[in-house]
Design a protein around this motif. Structure first.
Motif, PDB file in Angstrom:
ATOM      1  N   HIS A  10       0.833  -1.207   0.000  1.00 29.31           N
ATOM      2  CA  HIS A  10       0.000   0.000   0.000  1.00 29.31           C
ATOM      3  C   HIS A  10       0.869   1.259   0.000  1.00 29.31           C
ATOM      4  CE1 HIS A  10      -3.838  -2.043   0.530  1.00 29.31           C
ATOM      5  NE2 HIS A  10      -3.133  -2.931   1.209  1.00 29.31           N
ATOM      6  N   LYS A  18      -1.744   5.541  -8.509  1.00 31.32           N
ATOM      7  CA  LYS A  18      -2.489   5.118  -9.697  1.00 31.32           C
ATOM      8  C   LYS A  18      -2.232   6.042 -10.880  1.00 31.32           C
ATOM      9  CE  LYS A  18      -6.252   2.798  -7.290  1.00 31.32           C
ATOM     10  NZ  LYS A  18      -7.699   2.744  -7.022  1.00 31.32           N
ATOM     11  N   SER A  41      -2.955  -5.016 -12.210  1.00 30.88           N
ATOM     12  CA  SER A  41      -4.200  -4.706 -11.506  1.00 30.88           C
ATOM     13  C   SER A  41      -3.903  -3.734 -10.370  1.00 30.88           C
ATOM     14  CB  SER A  41      -4.850  -5.970 -10.937  1.00 30.88           C
ATOM     15  OG  SER A  41      -6.023  -5.607 -10.218  1.00 30.88           O
ATOM     16  N   LEU A  42      -4.764  -2.751 -10.247  1.00 33.93           N
ATOM     17  CA  LEU A  42      -4.707  -1.810  -9.127  1.00 33.93           C
ATOM     18  C   LEU A  42      -5.867  -2.083  -8.185  1.00 33.93           C
ATOM     19  CD1 LEU A  42      -3.828   1.414 -11.132  1.00 33.93           C
ATOM     20  CD2 LEU A  42      -2.289  -0.039  -9.817  1.00 33.93           C
ATOM     21  N   ASP A  43      -6.405  -3.276  -8.292  1.00 39.98           N
ATOM     22  CA  ASP A  43      -7.563  -3.665  -7.483  1.00 39.98           C
ATOM     23  C   ASP A  43      -7.318  -5.054  -6.897  1.00 39.98           C
ATOM     24  OD1 ASP A  43     -10.093  -3.485  -6.341  1.00 39.98           O
ATOM     25  OD2 ASP A  43     -11.100  -4.232  -8.129  1.00 39.98           O
ATOM     26  N   ARG A  45      -7.373  -7.940  -4.506  1.00 41.77           N
ATOM     27  CA  ARG A  45      -8.255  -8.371  -3.419  1.00 41.77           C
ATOM     28  C   ARG A  45      -7.660  -9.621  -2.800  1.00 41.77           C
ATOM     29  NH1 ARG A  45     -13.811  -7.616  -6.786  1.00 41.77           N
ATOM     30  NH2 ARG A  45     -13.442  -5.424  -7.239  1.00 41.77           N
ATOM     31  N   ALA A  54      -1.248  -3.473  -5.424  1.00 39.07           N
ATOM     32  CA  ALA A  54      -1.231  -3.615  -6.875  1.00 39.07           C
ATOM     33  C   ALA A  54      -0.283  -4.739  -7.276  1.00 39.07           C
ATOM     34  CB  ALA A  54      -0.781  -2.307  -7.529  1.00 39.07           C
TER      35      ALA A  54
END
Length: 100
Positions: A10, A18, A41-43, A45, A54
């Motif tokens: 993070h 981003k 990917s910036l998402d 999970r 990311a």
């Protein structure tokens, strides 16, 4: 086939990360010689408390092609750019892909 994976913890400012990553860093990374394909990917999970924000993945023909890419002027520019946006640092791993 050889895979490069970059995991990003993070950042201090996710919005700035981003913006810079997509407008500046990815165009640099796209110039890596010998790279067959890439995705990001910036998402990310993951389970609660995951340290990652990311991920970037790139495919190369073999470990030698990855090493050549990273030692090229483009590779050096990509590596030198990381501190400009990744305030949480980056974890870089690579490995051969074993087909079934």
């Amino acid at each position: 086939m050889h895979k490069l994976v970059v995991l990003y913890p993070h950042p201090t400012d996710p919005v700035a990360f981003k913006s810079y990553y997509e407008s500046t860093h990815l165009p640099l990374a796209a110039q890596l010689p010998g790279m067959l394909d890439w995705r990001y990917s910036l998402d990310v999970r993951a389970e609660p408390g995951s340290p990652y924000f990311a991920v970037f993945e790139a495919d190369f023909a073999d470990a030698e092609a990855l090493a050549a890419a990273m030692s090229s002027p483009q590779g050096k520019a990509v590596q030198d750019d990381v501190p400009n946006y990744a305030t949480g640092g980056a974890v870089v791993i690579d490995y051969p892909i074993v087909a079934r």
